[in-house]
Every structure is written in structure tokens, then in C-alpha cells.
Write an enzyme that holds these catalytic residues in place. Structure first.
Site, short mmCIF file in Angstrom:
data_model
loop_
_atom_site.label_atom_id
_atom_site.label_comp_id
_atom_site.label_asym_id
_atom_site.label_seq_id
_atom_site.Cartn_x
_atom_site.Cartn_y
_atom_site.Cartn_z
N TYR A 32 41.04 44.62 37.20
CA TYR A 32 41.96 43.85 37.97
C TYR A 32 43.04 44.03 36.67
O TYR A 32 44.00 43.11 37.30
CB TYR A 32 41.27 42.74 37.25
CG TYR A 32 40.77 42.49 38.01
CD1 TYR A 32 40.44 42.62 38.77
CD2 TYR A 32 39.11 42.39 37.28
CE1 TYR A 32 39.24 42.07 40.00
CE2 TYR A 32 38.50 41.34 38.24
CZ TYR A 32 37.77 42.00 39.39
OH TYR A 32 36.73 41.62 40.59
N HIS A 45 44.53 40.88 47.16
CA HIS A 45 43.38 41.32 45.87
C HIS A 45 44.37 42.04 45.31
O HIS A 45 44.94 43.21 45.60
CB HIS A 45 42.21 41.69 46.74
CG HIS A 45 41.40 40.08 47.23
ND1 HIS A 45 40.94 39.48 47.49
CD2 HIS A 45 41.74 40.52 49.12
CE1 HIS A 45 40.47 38.39 48.35
NE2 HIS A 45 40.72 39.16 49.18
N LEU A 46 43.52 41.89 44.18
CA LEU A 46 44.02 42.62 42.84
C LEU A 46 42.91 44.45 43.24
O LEU A 46 43.90 45.66 42.86
CB LEU A 46 43.73 42.11 41.61
CG LEU A 46 44.97 41.38 41.34
CD1 LEU A 46 43.53 40.05 40.32
CD2 LEU A 46 45.90 41.67 40.61
C1 DQA Z 1 38.99 39.76 43.48
C2 DQA Z 1 38.27 40.55 43.95
C3 DQA Z 1 36.23 39.55 44.18
O1 DQA Z 1 35.62 40.26 44.82
C4 DQA Z 1 36.47 39.11 42.75
O2 DQA Z 1 35.12 37.90 43.60
C5 DQA Z 1 37.40 38.63 42.22
C6 DQA Z 1 38.97 39.32 42.65
C7 DQA Z 1 39.97 40.76 43.16
O3 DQA Z 1 41.66 40.44 43.08
O4 DQA Z 1 40.29 41.74 43.83
O5 DQA Z 1 37.33 38.03 41.87
O6 DQA Z 1 39.57 39.17 44.73
#
Ligand code: DQA
Length: 152
Positions: free
Chosen positions: A24, A101-102
Site C-alpha cells: 500500500y 484502489h492503491l
Molecule cells: C484496497 C484493496 C482492497 O482489496 C483491500 O481490502 C484494501 C485496500 C486498495 O486500496 O488497494 O483495504 O482497497
């Protein structure tokens, strides 16, 4: 009046910076908020940046956005893959929605490949880390900008 974009962050994103930095990144949520504020401001938009670990709180905020915000950027985190309630709230909002999504969720476990949020989103940005939020704001500026549509 300056259009305000609601930027919503779901569960565990309060831990950014310490949570699995290899996946992340090292930016904290406060870093991302500051970057979004600056970027949106330069494009004539304001941001209302929020995070909750609670599904119902996110639903409440999405419902409120209908009358208060010009669009929604959402990283629903784990709820992306589970929450019909968040999908329904986004559909009811009738606002332009951009999913962020990151990480690149399609490169990860199979259970992350399906997103309920995507059904309500104009588009999705994933895999660019914190920069994805700024890309989402660029897209939002085009959706809610002076021409009011993405033909601008
Ligand atoms: C996320 C991807 C999701 O699968 C995960 O549960 C997250 C972060 C991302 O930003 O990559 O908590 O949303």
C-alpha cells in the site's frame, strides 16, 4: 460555488503508512488527504476527506452526499468486495462516482477481483498507489467541470 468532492476511505485505511507498506506504500492517509486538497484546489474544487472502519457510517455519508457534494471518490477497501449496502447507497446518490484502489486488485487474490462498487462507478483507478487519488480527482474535474460532462 466551489464544487466539493467527497473522498471516502473504508476500513483499515487509517493504518496507511504502517500497514503492509510493500502493498500500500508509505504515504499516510493524512499525506494523501493533503495531496488531494492541494490538487483539487488547483482545479477549483474542494474536498471533504473522510475515513471510517464502519460500513453503516460510510452508507450514512454517501446518503448525505446526495445534496451536499458534487461527486464521490471512494476507496471502500475491504468493503469493495462484500458490500451491497455501499453499492446501493452509491446508486441512490445519483452522483458521479470514481473508484480508487492503491494496489492493483486484479493482480492479487481472486476474492479481490470482484468489486461491488464498480457497478456504481464511472471508472476505476487501481495500482498507482496514492497517486491514484489525484488521477481520480483529474477525472472528477472533467465530469463535474464547467461543461458538466466528460465531453469537455
Ligand atoms: C484496497 C484493496 C482492497 O482489496 C483491500 O481490502 C484494501 C485496500 C486498495 O486500496 O488497494 O483495504 O482497497
Amino acid at each position: 460555488m466551489t464544487p466539493t468532492v467527497l473522498i471516502l476511505n473504508g476500513p483499515n485505511l487509517n493504518l496507511l503508512g504502517v500497514r503492509e507498506p510493500a502493498v500500500y506504500g508509505s504515504d499516510t492517509l493524512a499525506d494523501i488527504e493533503a495531496a488531494c486538497r492541494g490538487h483539487a484546489g488547483r482545479m477549483g474544487m474542494a474536498v471533504d476527506f473522510r475515513q471510517s472502519n464502519h460500513e453503516g457510517v460510510l452508507v450514512d455519508w454517501i446518503q448525505e452526499a446526495r445534496t451536499r457534494h458534487a461527486g464521490i471518490v471512494i476507496n471502500a477497501a475491504g468493503y469493495t468486495h462484500t458490500s451491497v449496502a455501499i453499492l446501493d447507497a452509491l446508486l441512490a446518490s445519483e452522483l458521479p462516482v470514481i473508484e480508487v484502489h492503491l494496489s492493483n486488485i486484479h493482480q492479487r487474490e481472486a476474492f479481490r477481483h470482484h468489486s461491488y462498487v464498480s457497478k456504481a462507478a464511472r471508472g476505476m483507478i487501481c495500482g498507482f498507489g496514492a497517486h491514484g487519488y489525484l488521477l481520480a480527482l483529474d477525472a472528477m474535474a472533467r465530469l463535474i467541470g464547467p461543461a458538466g460532462n466528460d465531453e469537455a
